[in-house]
Design a protein around this motif. Sequence first.
Motif, mmCIF file in Angstrom:
data_model
loop_
_atom_site.group_PDB
_atom_site.id
_atom_site.type_symbol
_atom_site.label_atom_id
_atom_site.label_comp_id
_atom_site.label_asym_id
_atom_site.label_seq_id
_atom_site.Cartn_x
_atom_site.Cartn_y
_atom_site.Cartn_z
ATOM 1 N N THR A 105 4.472 -0.978 3.370
ATOM 2 C CA THR A 105 4.145 0.346 2.851
ATOM 3 C C THR A 105 5.209 0.803 1.861
ATOM 4 O OG1 THR A 105 3.058 0.909 4.953
ATOM 5 C CG2 THR A 105 3.621 2.727 3.490
ATOM 6 N N LEU A 154 -3.907 3.213 9.086
ATOM 7 C CA LEU A 154 -4.417 2.087 9.859
ATOM 8 C C LEU A 154 -5.567 1.407 9.132
ATOM 9 C CD1 LEU A 154 -4.420 0.415 12.453
ATOM 10 C CD2 LEU A 154 -5.948 2.120 13.460
ATOM 11 N N THR A 176 0.832 -1.196 0.000
ATOM 12 C CA THR A 176 0.000 0.000 0.000
ATOM 13 C C THR A 176 0.869 1.251 0.000
ATOM 14 O OG1 THR A 176 -1.641 1.266 1.260
ATOM 15 C CG2 THR A 176 -0.185 -0.179 2.517
ATOM 16 N N GLY A 220 -6.916 -4.915 4.952
ATOM 17 C CA GLY A 220 -6.134 -6.009 4.390
ATOM 18 C C GLY A 220 -6.166 -7.240 5.268
ATOM 19 N N PHE A 221 -5.955 -7.049 6.567
ATOM 20 C CA PHE A 221 -5.963 -8.184 7.493
ATOM 21 C C PHE A 221 -7.368 -8.782 7.613
ATOM 22 C CE2 PHE A 221 -2.067 -6.144 9.464
ATOM 23 C CZ PHE A 221 -1.207 -7.126 9.005
ATOM 24 N N ASP A 225 0.457 -10.241 5.837
ATOM 25 C CA ASP A 225 1.393 -9.181 6.199
ATOM 26 C C ASP A 225 1.164 -8.021 5.237
ATOM 27 O OD1 ASP A 225 3.388 -7.801 7.467
ATOM 28 O OD2 ASP A 225 4.994 -9.230 7.012
ATOM 29 N N TYR A 226 1.772 -6.884 5.519
ATOM 30 C CA TYR A 226 1.664 -5.730 4.635
ATOM 31 C C TYR A 226 2.994 -4.999 4.616
ATOM 32 C CZ TYR A 226 1.701 -2.530 8.551
ATOM 33 O OH TYR A 226 2.083 -1.810 9.642
ATOM 34 N N ASP A 275 -6.165 1.011 5.885
ATOM 35 C CA ASP A 275 -5.688 0.110 4.828
ATOM 36 C C ASP A 275 -5.185 -1.199 5.422
ATOM 37 O OD1 ASP A 275 -6.334 1.599 2.669
ATOM 38 O OD2 ASP A 275 -4.314 2.325 2.246
ATOM 39 N N LYS A 276 -4.437 -1.096 6.506
ATOM 40 C CA LYS A 276 -3.878 -2.291 7.131
ATOM 41 C C LYS A 276 -4.989 -3.178 7.683
ATOM 42 C CE LYS A 276 0.141 0.452 8.517
ATOM 43 N NZ LYS A 276 0.841 1.082 9.667
ATOM 44 N N ASN A 315 0.299 4.706 4.437
ATOM 45 C CA ASN A 315 0.605 4.105 5.729
ATOM 46 C C ASN A 315 -0.524 4.435 6.716
ATOM 47 O OD1 ASN A 315 1.952 2.722 7.730
ATOM 48 N ND2 ASN A 315 3.275 4.447 8.252
#
Length: 225
Positions: free
Chosen positions: A100, A84, A79, A90-91, A97-98, A86-87, A82
């Motif tokens: 940036t 929260l 992504t 995704g999860f 995992d991700y 987006d993370k 950075n």
Amino acid sequence: MKVLFVEDEPVLMQEMLQYFGTQGHLCESATTYFRAVDKVTSFDYDLIVLDLRLPDGSGLHLIPHIKKKTYNTGLIILTANNTLNDKLEGFKHGADDYLTKPFYVEELNARINAVYNRKTLNNQHTKTFGGFALDTQMKTLSFNGEQVTLTKKEYQLLLYFLLNADRVMSKSSIAEHIWGDHFDESDNFDAIYVHLTNLRKKLARHSGIDHIVTVYGLGYKFFSE
């Protein structure tokens, strides 16, 4: 490891393909959402690196296609933001995992290895069977402590069989995993036979057991015991 990179930035895609190719991975690529859908529904991958921002769709919408095909495929999302949200998104959709952007490919490599070791190898760097020990970090094989020399393709074949022990593996699935999604059937089926024959001889020479048997009309089956 067979890895699919889904990324629309040409420079970054080329950098990843070049770097991970030198790490011994079999790398495939897709630069659009719809090309990625075609890839993940048609072929199997050990791990997928997925950009969330694609020109024709969201990478998040691709995740259900990945999970529907197999839950064992590792997934790392990329992504540019950075944030929260987006993370968490995704999860929530199933990412492991991700990372940036921008990032170093060395860090992506470490994350890929960590996800692969956790999901596929169950954090076991040594796979054992019938007196043999396959070290997945050093990419070496030994029998009762004695080194057994394998070629790169023989090692890849053996690891693939170990991860799919006691299952019948078709020639097509073997060829796709070892040679890529766009393999030439006639050439690579011959290559499969040559590499498998050599691998079977090496294993049998040390243990006296043929661990790989032909299932006529279907493919091959590996017996770990």
